[in-house]
Design a protein around this motif. Structure first.
Motif, PDB file in Angstrom:
ATOM      1  N   VAL A 135       0.786  -1.271   0.017  1.00  0.00           N
ATOM      2  CA  VAL A 135      -0.088  -0.076   0.152  1.00  0.00           C
ATOM      3  C   VAL A 135       0.797   1.431   0.046  1.00  0.00           C
ATOM      4  O   VAL A 135       0.081   2.309  -0.050  1.00  0.00           O
ATOM      5  N   GLY A 136       2.161   0.904  -0.074  1.00  0.00           N
ATOM      6  CA  GLY A 136       2.823   2.292  -0.170  1.00  0.00           C
ATOM      7  C   GLY A 136       4.436   2.072  -0.603  1.00  0.00           C
ATOM      8  O   GLY A 136       4.797   0.947  -0.218  1.00  0.00           O
ATOM      9  N   PHE A 137       5.350   3.111  -0.841  1.00  0.00           N
ATOM     10  CA  PHE A 137       6.543   2.709  -1.184  1.00  0.00           C
ATOM     11  C   PHE A 137       7.483   3.984  -0.874  1.00  0.00           C
ATOM     12  O   PHE A 137       6.849   5.144  -0.869  1.00  0.00           O
ATOM     13  N   THR A 138       8.722   3.887  -0.659  1.00  0.00           N
ATOM     14  CA  THR A 138       9.537   5.040  -0.607  1.00  0.00           C
ATOM     15  C   THR A 138      10.882   4.577  -1.329  1.00  0.00           C
ATOM     16  O   THR A 138      11.072   3.525  -1.697  1.00  0.00           O
ATOM     17  N   GLN A 139      11.506   5.696  -1.847  1.00  0.00           N
ATOM     18  CA  GLN A 139      12.702   5.441  -2.312  1.00  0.00           C
ATOM     19  C   GLN A 139      13.819   6.868  -2.246  1.00  0.00           C
ATOM     20  O   GLN A 139      13.230   7.940  -2.270  1.00  0.00           O
TER      21      GLN A 139
ATOM     22  N   TYR B 207       5.075   7.724  -1.180  1.00  0.00           N
ATOM     23  CA  TYR B 207       3.630   7.441  -1.839  1.00  0.00           C
ATOM     24  C   TYR B 207       2.667   6.494  -0.821  1.00  0.00           C
ATOM     25  O   TYR B 207       3.436   5.340  -0.641  1.00  0.00           O
ATOM     26  N   LEU B 208       1.589   6.741  -0.423  1.00  0.00           N
ATOM     27  CA  LEU B 208       0.687   5.740   0.181  1.00  0.00           C
ATOM     28  C   LEU B 208      -0.573   5.604  -0.734  1.00  0.00           C
ATOM     29  O   LEU B 208      -0.954   6.615  -0.929  1.00  0.00           O
ATOM     30  N   ARG B 209      -1.073   4.771  -0.557  1.00  0.00           N
ATOM     31  CA  ARG B 209      -2.498   4.455  -1.389  1.00  0.00           C
ATOM     32  C   ARG B 209      -3.403   5.326  -0.256  1.00  0.00           C
ATOM     33  O   ARG B 209      -3.203   5.469   0.909  1.00  0.00           O
ATOM     34  N   ARG B 210      -4.518   6.050  -0.920  1.00  0.00           N
ATOM     35  CA  ARG B 210      -5.295   6.880  -0.286  1.00  0.00           C
ATOM     36  C   ARG B 210      -6.017   6.140   1.073  1.00  0.00           C
ATOM     37  O   ARG B 210      -5.897   6.787   2.212  1.00  0.00           O
ATOM     38  N   SER B 211      -6.076   4.921   0.860  1.00  0.00           N
ATOM     39  CA  SER B 211      -6.640   4.185   2.226  1.00  0.00           C
ATOM     40  C   SER B 211      -5.761   4.039   3.395  1.00  0.00           C
ATOM     41  O   SER B 211      -6.123   3.855   4.537  1.00  0.00           O
ATOM     42  N   ALA B 212      -4.580   4.258   3.138  1.00  0.00           N
ATOM     43  CA  ALA B 212      -3.588   4.347   3.987  1.00  0.00           C
ATOM     44  C   ALA B 212      -3.099   5.338   4.608  1.00  0.00           C
ATOM     45  O   ALA B 212      -1.873   5.494   5.483  1.00  0.00           O
ATOM     46  N   GLN B 213      -3.311   6.545   4.237  1.00  0.00           N
ATOM     47  CA  GLN B 213      -3.032   7.755   4.388  1.00  0.00           C
ATOM     48  C   GLN B 213      -3.670   8.125   5.799  1.00  0.00           C
ATOM     49  O   GLN B 213      -4.508   8.110   6.421  1.00  0.00           O
ATOM     50  N   ARG B 214      -3.061   9.218   6.428  1.00  0.00           N
ATOM     51  CA  ARG B 214      -3.533  10.130   7.713  1.00  0.00           C
ATOM     52  C   ARG B 214      -3.262   9.026   8.805  1.00  0.00           C
ATOM     53  O   ARG B 214      -4.437   9.141   9.661  1.00  0.00           O
ATOM     54  N   ARG B 215      -2.466   8.281   8.978  1.00  0.00           N
ATOM     55  CA  ARG B 215      -2.592   7.244  10.281  1.00  0.00           C
ATOM     56  C   ARG B 215      -1.165   7.372  10.884  1.00  0.00           C
ATOM     57  O   ARG B 215      -1.058   6.467  11.642  1.00  0.00           O
ATOM     58  N   GLY B 216      -0.217   8.132  10.193  1.00  0.00           N
ATOM     59  CA  GLY B 216       0.972   8.443  10.836  1.00  0.00           C
ATOM     60  C   GLY B 216       2.152   7.602  10.072  1.00  0.00           C
ATOM     61  O   GLY B 216       3.221   7.614  10.525  1.00  0.00           O
ATOM     62  N   LEU B 217       1.534   6.941   8.938  1.00  0.00           N
ATOM     63  CA  LEU B 217       2.480   5.956   8.246  1.00  0.00           C
ATOM     64  C   LEU B 217       3.670   7.095   7.761  1.00  0.00           C
ATOM     65  O   LEU B 217       4.814   6.603   7.590  1.00  0.00           O
ATOM     66  N   GLY B 218       3.114   8.038   7.069  1.00  0.00           N
ATOM     67  CA  GLY B 218       4.099   8.879   6.328  1.00  0.00           C
ATOM     68  C   GLY B 218       5.253   9.405   7.535  1.00  0.00           C
ATOM     69  O   GLY B 218       6.533   9.205   6.868  1.00  0.00           O
TER      70      GLY B 218
ATOM     71  N   ARG C  55      11.049   9.140   8.897  1.00  0.00           N
ATOM     72  CA  ARG C  55      12.042   8.841  10.069  1.00  0.00           C
ATOM     73  C   ARG C  55      12.959   7.725   9.847  1.00  0.00           C
ATOM     74  O   ARG C  55      13.975   7.842   9.939  1.00  0.00           O
ATOM     75  N   LEU C  56      12.373   6.586   9.114  1.00  0.00           N
ATOM     76  CA  LEU C  56      13.038   5.599   8.723  1.00  0.00           C
ATOM     77  C   LEU C  56      14.098   6.036   7.508  1.00  0.00           C
ATOM     78  O   LEU C  56      15.328   5.414   7.772  1.00  0.00           O
ATOM     79  N   MET C  57      13.535   6.934   6.568  1.00  0.00           N
ATOM     80  CA  MET C  57      14.643   7.185   5.543  1.00  0.00           C
ATOM     81  C   MET C  57      15.518   7.913   6.122  1.00  0.00           C
ATOM     82  O   MET C  57      16.784   7.628   5.772  1.00  0.00           O
ATOM     83  N   ALA C  58      15.338   8.813   7.231  1.00  0.00           N
ATOM     84  CA  ALA C  58      16.153   9.744   7.471  1.00  0.00           C
ATOM     85  C   ALA C  58      17.290   9.040   8.520  1.00  0.00           C
ATOM     86  O   ALA C  58      18.619   9.309   8.766  1.00  0.00           O
ATOM     87  N   GLN C  59      16.906   7.861   9.323  1.00  0.00           N
ATOM     88  CA  GLN C  59      17.466   7.233   9.905  1.00  0.00           C
ATOM     89  C   GLN C  59      18.850   6.316   9.055  1.00  0.00           C
ATOM     90  O   GLN C  59      19.814   6.311   9.320  1.00  0.00           O
TER      91      GLN C  59
ATOM     92  N   MET D 278       6.663  17.944   8.865  1.00  0.00           N
ATOM     93  CA  MET D 278       7.917  16.927   9.272  1.00  0.00           C
ATOM     94  C   MET D 278       9.305  18.076   9.448  1.00  0.00           C
ATOM     95  O   MET D 278      10.287  17.430   9.722  1.00  0.00           O
ATOM     96  N   GLY D 279       9.142  19.250   9.315  1.00  0.00           N
ATOM     97  CA  GLY D 279      10.051  20.201   9.656  1.00  0.00           C
ATOM     98  C   GLY D 279      10.855  20.680   8.320  1.00  0.00           C
ATOM     99  O   GLY D 279      11.948  21.235   8.425  1.00  0.00           O
TER     100      GLY D 279
END
Ligand SMILES: CC(C)(COP(=O)(O)OP(=O)(O)OC[C@H]1O[C@@H](n2cnc3c(N)ncnc32)[C@H](O)[C@@H]1OP(=O)(O)O)[C@@H](O)C(=O)NCCC(=O)NCCS
Length: 180
Positions: A75-79, A101-112, A117-121, A149-150
């Motif tokens: 439902v989502g991916f990052t690069q 990107y997140l599918r609409r159904s997965a948005q606004r739950r804190g996943l972004g 955070r994970l990418m920055a780590q 996110m600053g």
């Protein structure tokens, strides 16, 4: 409502290229209808995305992650990618966020937030000092997210497929990595 913790995030590999292509196209269609010119929007194809993702995994250092919902559906991916950059006369290593990107159904739950955070780590662990990205100027929900996110706007306007874009940056990737 499903909790963020019920979604899993894993590293994507070349075998995921078909999954990423289909997911990428679905996310673009959800995000860019009305933002891209109709002709450009209609020309987005699965074949082009599949070529893109196969190409990504052929270059070294592909840093791609997939988000799976509790049923295992993607439902989502990052690069992101690292690059060297001359900043104030000194060579600095930065992380460029190429996609989130997140599918609409997965948005606004804190996943972004969790994904940023994970990418920055990962960036911090690989020696990057700062992070940056570009976003369509009119993609206001995403811009509000990056600002939350600053991220700070910097540089001049760019363009993607003829559509205006703006850049956001984080001077200290460590702060993004620890963002609450
Ligand atoms: C942009 C995106 C990655 C954000 O991920 P998300 O999981 O929806 O966002 P989060 O739930 O982690 O939001 C974190 C904070 O960002 C801000 N935010 C997120 N979406 C927002 C929106 N649509 N409008 C205003 N603020 C927003 C809020 O401050 C939010 O905190 P809150 O929920 O406590 O109010 C996701 O919505 C997405 O994939 N959108 C479509 C694709 C896209 O535009 N990608 C970017 C391309 S450059």
């Amino acid at each position: 409502m499903k909790l963020t913790s019920e979604f899993s995030i894993r590293v994507a590999t070349a075998e995921d290229a078909p999954t990423l292509a289909a997911l990428n196209l679905a996310c673009w269609r959800e995000t860019y209808e009305g933002l891209l010119p109709a002709e450009t929007f209609a020309a987005l194809t699965l074949e082009e995305r599949l070529d893109h993702w196969r190409g990504v995994f052929q270059t070294s250092g592909a840093r791609v992650a997939l988000v799976l919902d509790p049923g295992g559906e993607a439902v989502g991916f990052t690069q992101w990618r690292a690059h060297e950059f001359v900043l104030g006369g000194r060579l600095g290593r930065g992380g460029e966020i190429c996609a989130i990107y997140l599918r609409r159904s997965a948005q606004r739950r804190g996943l972004g937030r969790r994904l940023m955070r994970l990418m920055a780590q990962e960036m911090r662990a690989s020696g990057c000092k700062w992070a940056s990205l570009v976003v369509l100027r009119e993609n206001l929900p995403a811009r509000r997210f990056y600002e939350a996110m600053g991220g700070r706007r910097f540089g001049r306007e760019l363009s993607w497929r003829g559509v205006p874009e703006v850049a956001y940056g984080w001077r200290d990737v460590g702060r993004l990595a620890d963002h609450q």
